[in-house]
Design a protein around this motif. Structure first.
Motif, short mmCIF file in Angstrom:
data_model
loop_
_atom_site.label_atom_id
_atom_site.label_comp_id
_atom_site.label_asym_id
_atom_site.label_seq_id
_atom_site.Cartn_x
_atom_site.Cartn_y
_atom_site.Cartn_z
N HIS A 33 14.89 2.47 -16.08
CA HIS A 33 14.55 3.38 -15.00
C HIS A 33 15.01 2.82 -13.66
O HIS A 33 15.52 3.54 -12.82
CB HIS A 33 13.03 3.62 -14.98
N SER A 34 14.83 1.51 -13.48
CA SER A 34 15.33 0.83 -12.29
C SER A 34 16.59 0.04 -12.68
O SER A 34 16.64 -0.56 -13.75
CB SER A 34 14.28 -0.15 -11.75
N PRO A 35 17.60 0.02 -11.82
CA PRO A 35 18.78 -0.80 -12.15
C PRO A 35 18.45 -2.28 -12.24
O PRO A 35 19.24 -3.05 -12.81
CB PRO A 35 19.74 -0.51 -10.99
N TYR A 36 17.29 -2.67 -11.75
CA TYR A 36 16.88 -4.06 -11.79
C TYR A 36 15.96 -4.36 -12.98
O TYR A 36 15.37 -5.44 -13.07
CB TYR A 36 16.17 -4.44 -10.47
N GLY A 37 15.88 -3.41 -13.93
CA GLY A 37 15.02 -3.58 -15.09
C GLY A 37 13.63 -3.03 -14.83
O GLY A 37 13.28 -2.66 -13.70
N ASP A 38 12.82 -3.00 -15.88
CA ASP A 38 11.51 -2.36 -15.79
C ASP A 38 10.35 -3.29 -16.11
O ASP A 38 9.22 -2.83 -16.29
CB ASP A 38 11.46 -1.16 -16.75
N ASP A 39 10.59 -4.61 -16.16
CA ASP A 39 9.53 -5.53 -16.59
C ASP A 39 9.40 -6.69 -15.61
O ASP A 39 9.47 -7.85 -15.99
CB ASP A 39 9.79 -6.02 -18.01
N TRP A 40 9.26 -6.39 -14.34
CA TRP A 40 9.09 -7.41 -13.32
C TRP A 40 8.08 -6.90 -12.29
O TRP A 40 7.84 -5.71 -12.15
CB TRP A 40 10.41 -7.75 -12.63
N ASP A 41 7.52 -7.84 -11.54
CA ASP A 41 6.60 -7.50 -10.46
C ASP A 41 7.21 -7.74 -9.09
O ASP A 41 7.02 -6.97 -8.16
CB ASP A 41 5.30 -8.29 -10.59
N GLY A 49 0.80 -1.22 0.00
CA GLY A 49 0.00 0.00 0.00
C GLY A 49 0.83 1.27 0.00
O GLY A 49 0.45 2.27 -0.63
N GLU A 50 1.96 1.26 0.70
CA GLU A 50 2.83 2.43 0.73
C GLU A 50 3.43 2.71 -0.65
O GLU A 50 3.55 3.86 -1.08
CB GLU A 50 3.96 2.25 1.74
N ILE A 51 3.82 1.66 -1.35
CA ILE A 51 4.35 1.84 -2.71
C ILE A 51 3.30 2.48 -3.60
O ILE A 51 3.57 3.42 -4.35
CB ILE A 51 4.80 0.48 -3.29
N VAL A 52 2.06 1.97 -3.51
CA VAL A 52 0.99 2.48 -4.36
C VAL A 52 0.61 3.90 -3.94
O VAL A 52 0.44 4.78 -4.80
CB VAL A 52 -0.23 1.54 -4.27
N ARG A 53 0.47 4.14 -2.65
CA ARG A 53 0.04 5.46 -2.18
C ARG A 53 1.03 6.54 -2.57
O ARG A 53 0.64 7.64 -2.99
CB ARG A 53 -0.12 5.44 -0.65
N ARG A 54 2.32 6.23 -2.48
CA ARG A 54 3.36 7.21 -2.78
C ARG A 54 3.83 7.16 -4.22
O ARG A 54 4.72 7.91 -4.62
CB ARG A 54 4.53 7.00 -1.81
N ASN A 55 3.25 6.24 -4.99
CA ASN A 55 3.60 6.10 -6.39
C ASN A 55 5.10 5.84 -6.57
O ASN A 55 5.75 6.37 -7.49
CB ASN A 55 3.19 7.35 -7.18
N LEU A 56 5.66 5.01 -5.71
CA LEU A 56 7.07 4.66 -5.80
C LEU A 56 7.28 3.69 -6.97
O LEU A 56 6.48 2.78 -7.17
CB LEU A 56 7.55 4.00 -4.51
N PRO A 57 8.34 3.85 -7.73
CA PRO A 57 8.58 2.91 -8.84
C PRO A 57 8.87 1.50 -8.35
O PRO A 57 8.46 0.52 -8.98
CB PRO A 57 9.78 3.52 -9.57
N THR A 58 9.57 1.39 -7.23
CA THR A 58 9.90 0.09 -6.64
C THR A 58 10.03 0.26 -5.13
O THR A 58 10.18 1.37 -4.63
CB THR A 58 11.23 -0.48 -7.17
N GLY A 59 10.00 -0.85 -4.44
CA GLY A 59 10.23 -0.84 -3.00
C GLY A 59 10.79 -2.17 -2.56
O GLY A 59 10.49 -3.21 -3.16
N ALA A 96 11.39 -7.56 -3.29
CA ALA A 96 11.13 -6.24 -3.88
C ALA A 96 9.86 -6.31 -4.71
O ALA A 96 9.56 -7.34 -5.32
CB ALA A 96 12.31 -5.82 -4.75
N LEU A 97 9.14 -5.19 -4.73
CA LEU A 97 7.95 -5.06 -5.58
C LEU A 97 8.13 -3.85 -6.49
O LEU A 97 8.67 -2.83 -6.06
CB LEU A 97 6.69 -4.84 -4.75
N SER A 98 7.68 -3.98 -7.72
CA SER A 98 7.53 -2.81 -8.58
C SER A 98 6.17 -2.19 -8.29
O SER A 98 5.34 -2.77 -7.57
CB SER A 98 7.63 -3.21 -10.05
N LEU A 99 5.93 -1.00 -8.83
CA LEU A 99 4.65 -0.33 -8.60
C LEU A 99 3.49 -1.19 -9.12
O LEU A 99 2.49 -1.38 -8.42
CB LEU A 99 4.65 1.04 -9.28
N HIS A 100 3.63 -1.72 -10.35
CA HIS A 100 2.53 -2.54 -10.86
C HIS A 100 2.42 -3.85 -10.11
O HIS A 100 1.33 -4.41 -9.96
CB HIS A 100 2.65 -2.79 -12.37
N GLY A 101 3.54 -4.36 -9.57
CA GLY A 101 3.46 -5.56 -8.73
C GLY A 101 2.73 -5.29 -7.44
O GLY A 101 1.94 -6.13 -6.97
#
Length: 462
Positions: free
Chosen positions: A257-265, A210-220, A330-335
């Protein structure tokens, strides 16, 4: 008739013959006209040469600068028989770290200056990506630690170890599951022993998403408060980032955008069991790694990847169909959005790691999970009363003289004094007689392979 043929047909000699019937003025006019035509055609000729050069240069450039869309196209997998042939020919590393097909790699201390290279596809982890991994959030949008307020002892310990590893975190306060109203649960929970702890754990991880989504973080990144990691954690994360980009086939002509790539959840760094996605043979190998837990000291509580094709100093990454235990992931925003949807809004009543496992396994949900084995984050059992270990498990009357961590070679928690005093040459291994640093020589060697069909998990340790 070409332009130059026309000029020849109207040469001065020919016009002198025609001029017998004309006056002197007309001859002069014609001569001037001819010279003017020659001058115009010469100018046009030079301009055409410049244009041709531009066209040739443009065509040449297109051969050396591929279209971004083309470079992003996933590589076609090899035929199975070809894959098997390649596997048979590839020599395995021995304990001295020698390998006849090893290519030049970089020592960790030079990564920031030169970039980390992947041997098999010439992939480079960009200096910007490495710099991100060395920031105060380890290359993620934010690092969080899940801690129940009553466990100040665990929070004290992780504050110290995070400080010694040089990263910051925010605390997500864990919740006593007994205080969560039934109406706030996403499903119907049956009364079972320890249910309050399971519900509290589920709710805490929902808060993380929820914090990732609320703050619109790209990853957490979340780390549970009893977790431990190797003293070379950041260097491990460099290779994790390179492996994640490789598995995703991230475009090589631009920085993710992320050093871990941009296509993971989800990237599961710390677990107690993990399985490989069925019918997916892609593997990223990190060979000759002195931070890999020796086989005889690996402790897991469920199915794990079959590691028999690899030597004792190899770590692998793969597309995962799920893991168990949530020491760190780790979670991405869409994850994070998907996690809230399937484990909170939809009907679900069970441990959070089981829910994430199911999400990774159900392809129709489109949840892309990357696994790491052996894991690089695990749980720590501190010195003192053993019943301090968990807020979910039963009480344990035993007293522990010295703390230990599962699956971590050079434990940060067990080397706190050395790290505080800057005595890196005195870092201790949990298993001194089996310390990989005693026989692993040279840098880590990376490889991307498409493996022949192997069991998706190995035996469950007894």
């Amino acid at each position: 008739m070409g332009a130059f043929d026309d000029i020849e047909s109207r040469s001065p000699t020919r016009y002198s013959m025609l001029g017998r019937g004309f006056g002197e003025a007309r001859r002069r006019f014609l001569l001037i006209a001819v010279f003017a035509a020659i001058l115009v055609i010469a100018i046009v000729g030079f301009r055409r040469q410049d244009t041709i050069k531009d066209v040739v240069h443009s065509a040449s450039s297109s051969l050396h600068h591929k279209d971004p869309a083309a470079s992003a196209t996933p590589a076609q997998p090899k035929a199975k028989d070809q894959t098997k042939a390649d596997t048979k020919q590839a020599p395995k590393s021995d304990k001295t770290g020698t390998n006849s097909d090893k290519k030049a790699t970089l020592e960790p201390s030079t990564h920031l200056q030169k970039g980390l290279k992947l041997d098999s596809s010439d992939r480079v982890l960009a200096p910007e990506s490495i710099a991100d991994i060395h920031n105060r959030s380890l290359g993620f949008g934010q690092v969080f630690v899940l801690n129940v307020p009553s466990r100040s002892d665990k929070l004290d310990a992780i504050k110290l170890t995070a400080s010694l590893t040089d990263f910051d975190f925010e605390v997500i306060e864990g919740i006593n599951g007994k205080e969560v109203p039934k109406k706030a649960l996403s499903g119907v929970w049956k009364e079972t022993p320890g249910q309050g702890g399971v519900i509290g754990c589920w709710r805490g991880h929902m808060e993380f998403a929820g914090e990732i989504v609320r703050r619109n973080l790209p990853t957490g990144l979340i780390i549970e408060d009893d977790a431990d990691w190797d003293v070379r954690f950041r260097e491990q994360l460099e290779y994790i980032a390179l492996g994640a980009q490789t598995l995703q086939n991230s475009p090589k002509d631009r920085i993710s955008h992320s050093p871990y790539g941009d296509d993971w959840d989800l990237i599961w760094l710390g677990h107690c069991a993990s399985q490989i996605q069925e019918n997916d043979d892609r593997r990223f190998l990190m060979k000759n790694d002195k931070t890999v837990t020796p086989y005889e000291h690996r402790v897991n509580y469920g199915g794990i990847p079959d590691m028999t094709p690899y030597d004792n100093t190899t770590r692998i990454m793969y597309w995962s169909r799920g893991s168990t235990c949530t020491y760190s992931y780790a979670l991405s925003l869409h994850g994070a959005r998907k996690m809230l949807k399937y484990l909170s809004m939809d009907i679900y009543a069970g441990p959070v790691d089981f829910g994430l496992h199911d999400m990774c396994g159900y392809k129709d949900r489109g949840f892309k999970c990357i696994g790491v084995f052996p894991q690089i984050v695990a749980d720590h059992k501190p010195a003192g009363a053993a019943d301090k270990d968990s807020d979910i498990a039963k009480n344990d009357p035993n007293i522990r003289e010295k703390g230990y961590s599962f699956n971590i070679v050079h434990s940060t928690r067990r080397n706190v004094e050395q790290l505080m005093d800057g005595k890196m040459d005195q870092i201790e291994c949990q298993w001194p007689n089996d310390d990989p640093a005693n026989f692993v020589k040279g840098p880590i060697v990376t490889e991307y392979t498409i493996e022949p069909a192997v069991p998706i998990w190995g035996p469950i340790p007894g």
